[in-house]
Design a protein around this motif. Sequence first.
Motif, PDB file in Angstrom:
ATOM      1  N   HIS A  97       0.881  -1.179   0.000  1.00 40.66           N
ATOM      2  CA  HIS A  97       0.000   0.000   0.000  1.00 40.66           C
ATOM      3  C   HIS A  97       0.916   1.226   0.000  1.00 40.66           C
ATOM      4  O   HIS A  97       1.586   1.502   0.992  1.00 40.66           O
ATOM      5  N   SER A 104      -4.840   5.068   4.566  1.00 44.35           N
ATOM      6  CA  SER A 104      -5.538   3.775   4.594  1.00 44.35           C
ATOM      7  C   SER A 104      -6.444   3.609   5.806  1.00 44.35           C
ATOM      8  O   SER A 104      -6.064   3.924   6.940  1.00 44.35           O
ATOM      9  N   LYS A 105      -7.632   3.118   5.560  1.00 46.82           N
ATOM     10  CA  LYS A 105      -8.531   2.722   6.654  1.00 46.82           C
ATOM     11  C   LYS A 105      -8.692   1.197   6.619  1.00 46.82           C
ATOM     12  O   LYS A 105      -8.474   0.529   7.612  1.00 46.82           O
ATOM     13  N   ALA A 106      -9.062   0.677   5.438  1.00 49.00           N
ATOM     14  CA  ALA A 106      -9.381  -0.749   5.331  1.00 49.00           C
ATOM     15  C   ALA A 106      -8.141  -1.620   5.551  1.00 49.00           C
ATOM     16  O   ALA A 106      -8.116  -2.485   6.432  1.00 49.00           O
ATOM     17  N   ASN A 107      -7.118  -1.366   4.763  1.00 52.28           N
ATOM     18  CA  ASN A 107      -5.917  -2.210   4.882  1.00 52.28           C
ATOM     19  C   ASN A 107      -5.215  -2.018   6.219  1.00 52.28           C
ATOM     20  O   ASN A 107      -4.625  -2.959   6.751  1.00 52.28           O
ATOM     21  N   ILE A 121      -6.920  -2.342  -4.487  1.00 49.56           N
ATOM     22  CA  ILE A 121      -6.951  -2.363  -5.957  1.00 49.56           C
ATOM     23  C   ILE A 121      -6.616  -0.964  -6.456  1.00 49.56           C
ATOM     24  O   ILE A 121      -7.248   0.023  -6.064  1.00 49.56           O
ATOM     25  N   TRP A 144      -6.042   0.961 -10.118  1.00 53.63           N
ATOM     26  CA  TRP A 144      -6.152   0.844 -11.573  1.00 53.63           C
ATOM     27  C   TRP A 144      -6.382  -0.603 -12.017  1.00 53.63           C
ATOM     28  O   TRP A 144      -5.642  -1.139 -12.817  1.00 53.63           O
ATOM     29  N   TYR A 145      -7.411  -1.217 -11.407  1.00 54.56           N
ATOM     30  CA  TYR A 145      -7.858  -2.574 -11.781  1.00 54.56           C
ATOM     31  C   TYR A 145      -6.788  -3.647 -11.548  1.00 54.56           C
ATOM     32  O   TYR A 145      -6.858  -4.728 -12.124  1.00 54.56           O
ATOM     33  N   THR A 184      -8.779  -4.856  -1.252  1.00 48.55           N
ATOM     34  CA  THR A 184      -9.885  -3.928  -1.005  1.00 48.55           C
ATOM     35  C   THR A 184     -10.100  -3.116  -2.280  1.00 48.55           C
ATOM     36  O   THR A 184      -9.142  -2.770  -2.971  1.00 48.55           O
ATOM     37  N   TYR A 235     -18.466  -4.179 -10.338  1.00 46.41           N
ATOM     38  CA  TYR A 235     -17.644  -5.261 -10.902  1.00 46.41           C
ATOM     39  C   TYR A 235     -18.545  -6.403 -11.378  1.00 46.41           C
ATOM     40  O   TYR A 235     -18.480  -7.519 -10.872  1.00 46.41           O
TER      41      TYR A 235
END
Length: 208
Positions: free
Chosen positions: A16, A22-25, A73, A75-76, A113, A121
Amino acid sequence: MTEQVKSKKILILFAHPAQHHSKANAAMAVAAKQVEGLTFIDLYAQYPRLKIDVEAEQKRLLEHDVIVFQFPIFWYSTPSILKEWQDLVLEFGFAYGHDGDKLKGKKFLIAATAGRSDQAYSVDGDNKHSLRTFLKPLELTAELCQMQYIPPFILHASLEAQQNGEIENHAIEYGRLLNALSSDRLNMSEAISREYLNISQLPINEVN
Ligand SMILES: Cc1cc2nc3c(=O)[nH]c(=O)nc-3n(C[C@H](O)[C@H](O)[C@H](O)COP(=O)(O)O)c2cc1C
């Protein structure tokens, strides 16, 4: 006499590049670090100039049974350091090709995430494809290296999840999943029949 189950060694390669946002990771990393015996490697902290130590990385892979890529994630795809890591570490003769079977039988898990929802998606959504489809290069890489690919563990709609207070639960379930992998209690036949590992029904065998 009860048979002692030797715990599986988990290696998390975390990528990351903007962790201060960052919150999720960040929450997931806290949960992961509580799993006993787990090795947590922050790739951007370890290699701020992207100069990956191939020998050290290969040695570390050999010492573990379960390899996890954890990332947001971008750029895909993955943040770039994970691509660099693959390009350099997964060498011919080590990970694939002649005598390249050093990763054979290890389990491989993506814990990612995504900003967009699962609806985005989908075939009818903005992104036109499932996230599992975008992650196919990693799936095929794992297969080429003869690893067992576990369906990805995904947090969709990360901002909404943060606003709805769902990140904490996701992190708790991530810890539960990692603990199950460590004690070899993930029901693999059930897991691989799914497209994703869904937090509401992780296929974990309970301890007797
Ligand atoms: C440079 C960049 C590219 C991104 N690309 C995508 C993308 O292609 N698809 C997506 O769903 N989210 C995308 N996002 C959103 C991130 O995936 C999301 O912010 C992240 O998963 C949240 O995790 P965190 O709280 O640990 O940062 C992108 C974010 C950034 C900063």
